[in-house]
Design a protein around this motif. Structure first.
Motif, PDB file in Angstrom:
ATOM      1  N   THR A   1     -34.660 -30.255 -35.795  1.00 42.98           N
ATOM      2  CA  THR A   1     -33.609 -31.262 -35.126  1.00 42.98           C
ATOM      3  C   THR A   1     -34.350 -31.482 -33.545  1.00 42.98           C
ATOM      4  OG1 THR A   1     -32.461 -29.717 -34.530  1.00 42.98           O
ATOM      5  CG2 THR A   1     -31.632 -30.758 -36.248  1.00 42.98           C
ATOM      6  N   ASP A   2     -34.953 -30.388 -32.951  1.00 46.20           N
ATOM      7  CA  ASP A   2     -35.697 -30.752 -31.779  1.00 46.20           C
ATOM      8  C   ASP A   2     -36.798 -31.647 -31.925  1.00 46.20           C
ATOM      9  OD1 ASP A   2     -36.167 -29.711 -28.754  1.00 46.20           O
ATOM     10  OD2 ASP A   2     -37.954 -29.599 -29.758  1.00 46.20           O
ATOM     11  N   GLY A   3     -37.709 -31.557 -32.909  1.00 45.82           N
ATOM     12  CA  GLY A   3     -38.794 -32.400 -33.239  1.00 45.82           C
ATOM     13  C   GLY A   3     -38.230 -33.783 -33.594  1.00 45.82           C
ATOM     14  N   LEU A   4     -37.366 -34.039 -34.220  1.00 47.49           N
ATOM     15  CA  LEU A   4     -36.628 -35.123 -34.468  1.00 47.49           C
ATOM     16  C   LEU A   4     -36.296 -35.998 -33.079  1.00 47.49           C
ATOM     17  CD1 LEU A   4     -34.512 -34.847 -37.628  1.00 47.49           C
ATOM     18  CD2 LEU A   4     -36.694 -36.283 -37.350  1.00 47.49           C
ATOM     19  N   ALA A   5     -35.566 -35.082 -32.533  1.00 46.63           N
ATOM     20  CA  ALA A   5     -35.017 -35.608 -30.828  1.00 46.63           C
ATOM     21  C   ALA A   5     -36.248 -35.892 -30.315  1.00 46.63           C
ATOM     22  CB  ALA A   5     -34.093 -34.689 -30.468  1.00 46.63           C
ATOM     23  N   TYR A   6     -37.025 -35.185 -29.883  1.00 50.83           N
ATOM     24  CA  TYR A   6     -38.477 -35.748 -29.352  1.00 50.83           C
ATOM     25  C   TYR A   6     -39.065 -36.968 -29.967  1.00 50.83           C
ATOM     26  CZ  TYR A   6     -42.835 -35.163 -27.032  1.00 50.83           C
ATOM     27  OH  TYR A   6     -43.943 -35.609 -26.326  1.00 50.83           O
ATOM     28  N   MET A   7     -39.227 -37.216 -31.209  1.00 41.83           N
ATOM     29  CA  MET A   7     -39.721 -38.182 -31.711  1.00 41.83           C
ATOM     30  C   MET A   7     -39.053 -39.597 -31.317  1.00 41.83           C
ATOM     31  SD  MET A   7     -42.592 -36.948 -32.881  1.00 41.83           S
ATOM     32  CE  MET A   7     -43.284 -38.282 -33.905  1.00 41.83           C
ATOM     33  N   ARG A   8     -37.477 -39.352 -31.357  1.00 46.60           N
ATOM     34  CA  ARG A   8     -36.654 -40.567 -30.968  1.00 46.60           C
ATOM     35  C   ARG A   8     -36.761 -41.069 -29.734  1.00 46.60           C
ATOM     36  NH1 ARG A   8     -32.871 -38.057 -35.567  1.00 46.60           N
ATOM     37  NH2 ARG A   8     -33.003 -39.835 -37.214  1.00 46.60           N
TER      38      ARG A   8
END
Length: 144
Positions: free
Chosen positions: A129-136
């Motif tokens: 979820t941290d990776g997804l937040a960063y990507m977004r």
């Protein structure tokens, strides 16, 4: 510079069909678990990327060289040697989470796991979820 296509493109193959065709029983069971887990954690539908990667979401990248394309935001691949989880922004300041994760190895954006039973799935959820937040926050993204 000529625009080169990314070799790993989305396909029409069903992720469930791909997993059903896996020969290694343990890897197949872990892949079935991860498919449902990623859907629940990301809220995104799965899609095959190339012949062996199950991806969730999509982002657009552009390098200083001018090369650009689309790729999955996160996902996994049940490889022969180990399960690979893709954390696209890599592991910026994740040493504490990685220390709590359990048995694993890392590459630049790859997390290698022998068996899901080797890792803490709650910690893995934080990493994904941290990776997804960063990507977004840093790229143009789509939920398909």
């Amino acid at each position: 510079m000529a625009k080169a296509e990314n070799k790993t493109q989305p396909t029409a193959v069903s992720p469930r069909d791909f997993i059903a065709g896996l020969g290694h029983a343990g890897r197949k069971a872990d892949a079935e678990t991860l498919l449902a887990w990623f859907e629940a954690v990301t809220g995104l539908p799965p899609r095959m990327w190339g012949p062996s990667i199950i991806g969730f979401g999509r982002y657009h990248y552009k390098y200083a060289s001018g090369r650009e394309g689309d790729f999955l935001m996160t996902g996994f691949s049940p490889r022969k040697a180990s399960m690979v989880v893709y954390i696209m922004p890599g592991y910026r300041d994740m040493s504490e989470l990685l220390a709590k994760l359990g048995k694993h190895r890392i590459g630049s954006s790859c997390l290698y796991i022998n068996r899901l039973s080797d890792v803490d799935m709650d910690v893995l959820a934080h990493i994904v979820t941290d990776g997804l937040a960063y990507m977004r926050e840093n790229y143009e993204t789509w939920d398909t």
